[in-house]
Every structure is written in structure tokens, then in C-alpha cells.
Write a protein that holds these residues in place. Structure first.
Motif, PDB file in Angstrom:
ATOM      1  N   SER A   1       0.943  -1.345  -0.146  1.00  0.00           N
ATOM      2  CA  SER A   1      -0.003  -0.095   0.055  1.00  0.00           C
ATOM      3  C   SER A   1       0.960   1.088  -0.218  1.00  0.00           C
ATOM      4  O   SER A   1       0.399   2.202  -0.532  1.00  0.00           O
ATOM      5  N   LEU A   2       2.056   1.063   0.699  1.00  0.00           N
ATOM      6  CA  LEU A   2       2.869   2.352   0.510  1.00  0.00           C
ATOM      7  C   LEU A   2       3.345   2.762  -0.837  1.00  0.00           C
ATOM      8  O   LEU A   2       3.226   3.958  -0.933  1.00  0.00           O
ATOM      9  N   LEU A   3       3.523   1.948  -1.691  1.00  0.00           N
ATOM     10  CA  LEU A   3       3.971   1.990  -2.949  1.00  0.00           C
ATOM     11  C   LEU A   3       2.621   2.766  -3.815  1.00  0.00           C
ATOM     12  O   LEU A   3       2.886   3.372  -4.612  1.00  0.00           O
ATOM     13  N   GLN A   4       1.665   1.843  -3.517  1.00  0.00           N
ATOM     14  CA  GLN A   4       0.294   2.328  -4.315  1.00  0.00           C
ATOM     15  C   GLN A   4       0.012   3.563  -4.061  1.00  0.00           C
ATOM     16  O   GLN A   4      -0.652   4.471  -4.943  1.00  0.00           O
ATOM     17  N   ASP A   5      -0.060   4.049  -2.684  1.00  0.00           N
ATOM     18  CA  ASP A   5      -0.422   5.319  -2.373  1.00  0.00           C
ATOM     19  C   ASP A   5       0.631   6.452  -3.028  1.00  0.00           C
ATOM     20  O   ASP A   5       0.151   7.504  -3.546  1.00  0.00           O
ATOM     21  N   TYR A   6       1.656   6.243  -3.238  1.00  0.00           N
ATOM     22  CA  TYR A   6       2.808   6.896  -3.770  1.00  0.00           C
ATOM     23  C   TYR A   6       2.459   7.183  -5.332  1.00  0.00           C
ATOM     24  O   TYR A   6       2.417   8.160  -5.721  1.00  0.00           O
ATOM     25  N   GLU A   7       2.268   5.978  -5.975  1.00  0.00           N
ATOM     26  CA  GLU A   7       1.702   6.189  -7.558  1.00  0.00           C
ATOM     27  C   GLU A   7       0.387   6.773  -7.655  1.00  0.00           C
ATOM     28  O   GLU A   7       0.352   7.439  -8.693  1.00  0.00           O
ATOM     29  N   LEU A   8      -0.429   6.717  -6.736  1.00  0.00           N
ATOM     30  CA  LEU A   8      -1.703   7.420  -6.975  1.00  0.00           C
ATOM     31  C   LEU A   8      -1.646   8.714  -6.318  1.00  0.00           C
ATOM     32  O   LEU A   8      -2.817   9.320  -6.388  1.00  0.00           O
ATOM     33  N   GLY A   9      -0.751   9.295  -5.900  1.00  0.00           N
ATOM     34  CA  GLY A   9      -0.660  10.321  -5.363  1.00  0.00           C
ATOM     35  C   GLY A   9      -1.439  10.810  -4.406  1.00  0.00           C
ATOM     36  O   GLY A   9      -2.193  11.958  -3.938  1.00  0.00           O
ATOM     37  N   ARG A  10      -1.581   9.788  -3.354  1.00  0.00           N
ATOM     38  CA  ARG A  10      -2.330   9.802  -2.036  1.00  0.00           C
ATOM     39  C   ARG A  10      -1.569  10.045  -1.026  1.00  0.00           C
ATOM     40  O   ARG A  10      -0.339   9.691  -0.885  1.00  0.00           O
ATOM     41  N   ALA A  11      -2.146  10.642   0.030  1.00  0.00           N
ATOM     42  CA  ALA A  11      -1.238  10.919   1.401  1.00  0.00           C
ATOM     43  C   ALA A  11      -0.825   9.412   1.689  1.00  0.00           C
ATOM     44  O   ALA A  11      -1.439   8.378   1.765  1.00  0.00           O
ATOM     45  N   MET A  12       0.625   9.513   2.331  1.00  0.00           N
ATOM     46  CA  MET A  12       1.481   8.262   2.705  1.00  0.00           C
ATOM     47  C   MET A  12       1.610   8.049   4.314  1.00  0.00           C
ATOM     48  O   MET A  12       1.647   8.841   4.942  1.00  0.00           O
TER      49      MET A  12
END
Length: 342
Positions: free
Chosen positions: A289-300
Motif C-alpha cells: 500500500s505504501l507504493l500504491q499510495d505514492y503512485e496514486l498521489g495519495r497521502a502516505m
């Protein structure tokens, strides 16, 4: 009759106790839980938003596991006030989304509603109900700015949760489970006492094919999962690779054991019984999820997965040079994209 205190019962339902369960923040993981619990006969509602919410309202919530697909009718709303008091609220919000729980939880609470915090990393409530056998943690006030969660959630409502399940929302209203042989939600009181409500909740989860075996120490379960997240997941963020990609890359053959050794030392200082994690075993071909959030531009979730473990290490006087390095790189990468301001 609603699920109530430790010594009170609820009426038995179809094969088990029927409970009113709200999944607060039903994204990928939460939607998976919702389908399985609804199919097991419980009255499930979901707090969700956007196209996912609209699709669920129109067509129900669908779960794909391999070639199979099942659908469940759940009550879904972006407004918790439309759902009413619950027996159990399972928050599958990421740590960065918990302010939304503070503002929306009140209408879901009955006199004895339990709130399960099923999130990654070190939880905001870690030092609440801390058993005397555990060393005192560092100052974790940064996990709950302004103590908003402490003011909104009574200790008696807190249930710790650790979820092991890989899922993706593949289209609005449809979630795909990527770990068909490993879907687990461990639960426990924040002070590790035994209680009837935990027994009932575990029974409901097991009936719904969500493995929830008895555990004696919820913080041990938290650290067991965190050991992988604070090492392998951060490497995935830095490289853009899946967990399997990082694990199988020869460049990390010596790096991963060093990271895990440091992570194990932190965990063992605070939880001597925690099982040491090694490099052995398969890794999912899945982006954490940490990488998914980064790629989707979501707060990490930098605070709970990176900053908090570092605080534990420094408070214990442990030297963790490898973890310190990847933590600094992860923080800078998140800041550069405007996804972390801590």
C-alpha cells in the motif's frame, strides 16, 4: 439484541451471532471484509465514497477470488448518520484517513459499540492499556495530532486489529482478492484481556472465512506485520517493484537480511516474545500500500510505518543505520511529491 459488554450475549443467528457491522472506509481491504461478513449472514454497512459508493448502491459489492465472483448487498453511504448505531465498527482507514473517523463516528456508536482499528504500522492507541510487561514506548503524540482520537474514542471501545489480505479495487464496486490462501484479521483488546466481545468477533470472522485465531498479545501481532512493512515495503516504495520483485532481485540479497535484523532487534526490545522474521518464504507479486499510495498521489503512511518504528529504535538506544537510511530516503521521496509534510 445488540452485541454488548463482556458478559452479555446476543441472539444467535444463522450458524453464529448476527451482528450489525460497519466497515468504515471500505476501500479494497474493507470491501473484501464487507462481502465475506455479509455473505456469512451479518448486517453489514459500509462508509465509502466516490464512484465505488455509487456502484455499490446500484449493483451491490462484488468480490473476485480467482475465477469466482460473489456479490453481497450491503448498506452503503458516505454519511455515517444514515447507517445508525452498530455492534462493531471496523475501521479499515489508513492512518492518514483517521481524521475522517473522528468527524463521522458518533452516529455509529451505541452504548457498547466496539471499534476495531485494522490498520498498518504503529497505531495511535499503542500506549493505551499497555500491559505492565511491555516497556514504555516513545512519545507517539505525532500519531494523534491534537489528541483528537483520544478525545473522540473511549478506551473501552478500542479493539486492536492486524489485517493480512492483499486486495485491489479493480473497478468501482468490484474488489479482487490477491491472497486467496491468506486472509486474516487478528483482533484483541488494547489491554490484552479476554472478553466475550472478542470471542464473538473472532467467531464471526472465522465463519466468514477470515482467519482470526486466538492471540494473547495484540502488540506482538502488530510488530510481526510491521517487521516486513518497515523493511520490504519501504524498499518497494524506493524501487517501484512488487514485494516479490524486491525479494528476488540479486541486488538486495544482502540488504534485506540487514534490514530485517535491525527491525527484529527493535521489535524484540519491546516484545521479547515476537517471532523473528527472516528472508525465507515467498513474497506476493503485489505492490504494498505504501507504493500504491505514492503512485496514486495519495497521502502516505510515513508516520506509522517509518517514523514511529524509528522513534522506538532511538528510545531503546539501538543502532539501525540501514533502516535509518531507507527511512530518510522514503521521507524525502514522499515530501518531494507533496504526499507527506511531517
Amino acid at each position: 439484541m445488540l452485541l454488548t459488554g463482556a458478559n452479555q450475549k446476543i441472539n444467535p443467528g444463522r450458524g453464529n451471532h448476527i451482528m450489525r457491522i460497519c466497515i468504515f472506509g471500505a476501500g479494497a481491504v474493507g470491501s473484501h471484509l464487507a462481502v465475506r461478513l455479509a455473505r456469512a449472514g451479518h448486517e453489514v454497512s459500509c462508509v465509502m465514497r466516490g464512484p465505488h459508493l455509487e456502484a455499490v448502491r446500484a449493483n451491490g459489492l462484488k468480490l473476485r477470488v480467482g475465477e469466482a465472483e460473489v456479490c453481497a448487498k450491503v448498506r452503503a453511504s458516505g454519511d455515517p448518520a444514515q447507517l445508525g448505531p452498530q455492534d462493531v465498527v471496523i475501521s479499515t482507514l489508513k492512518a492518514t484517513g483517521l481524521p475522517g473517523l473522528v468527524s463521522g463516528i458518533a452516529p455509529l456508536l451505541g452504548e457498547n459499540t466496539a471499534i476495531v482499528f485494522a490498520q498498518n504500522g504503529i497505531p495511535w492507541w499503542y500506549n493505551i492499556g499497555l500491559p505492565p510487561r511491555h516497556p514504555a514506548p516513545p512519545d507517539l503524540a505525532f500519531l494523534d495530532p491534537g489528541a483528537r482520537l483520544r478525545k473522540a474514542i473511549a478506551k473501552e471501545r478500542i479493539v486492536g486489529g492486524v489485517v493480512f489480505s492483499s486486495n485491489e479495487v479493480v473497478e468501482p464496486g468490484v474488489v479482487e482478492n490477491l491472497s486467496p490462501d491468506r486472509n486474516r484479521l487478528l483482533v484483541g483488546e488494547c489491554d490484552d484481556r479476554t472478553s466475550e466481545r472478542i470471542s464473538q468477533l473472532r467467531a464471526a470472522l472465522n465463519e466468514a472465512k477470515l482467519d482470526s485465531p486466538p492471540i494473547s498479545d495484540i502488540r506482538e501481532a502488530i510488530w510481526s506485520k510491521l517487521l516486513t512493512n518497515m523493511s520490504l515495503s519501504v524498499l518497494c516504495l524506493l524501487t517501484g517493484l512488487t514485494a516479490r520483485g524486491v525479494r528476488n532481485d540479486p541486488a538486495f540479497t544482502d540488504v534485506i537480511p540487514r534490514l530485517l535484523n535491525e527491525a527484529n532487534e527493535i521489535a524484540l526490545h519491546y516484545i521479547p516474545e515476537v517471532k523473528r522474521v527472516t528472508r525465507s518464504g515467498p513474497a506476493p507479486n503485489h505492490k504494498p500500500s505504501l507504493l500504491q499510495d505514492y503512485e496514486l498521489g495519495r497521502a502516505m503512511e510515513i508516520d506509522v510505518l517509518v517514523k514511529a518504528p524509528s522513534a522506538f529504535a532511538h528510545a531503546a538506544g539501538l543502532s539501525t543505520p540501514s533502516l535509518d537510511l531507507i527511512a530518510a530516503l522514503a521521507i524525502q521521496k514522499a515530501r518531494d511529491k507533496g504526499l507527506y509534510s511531517g
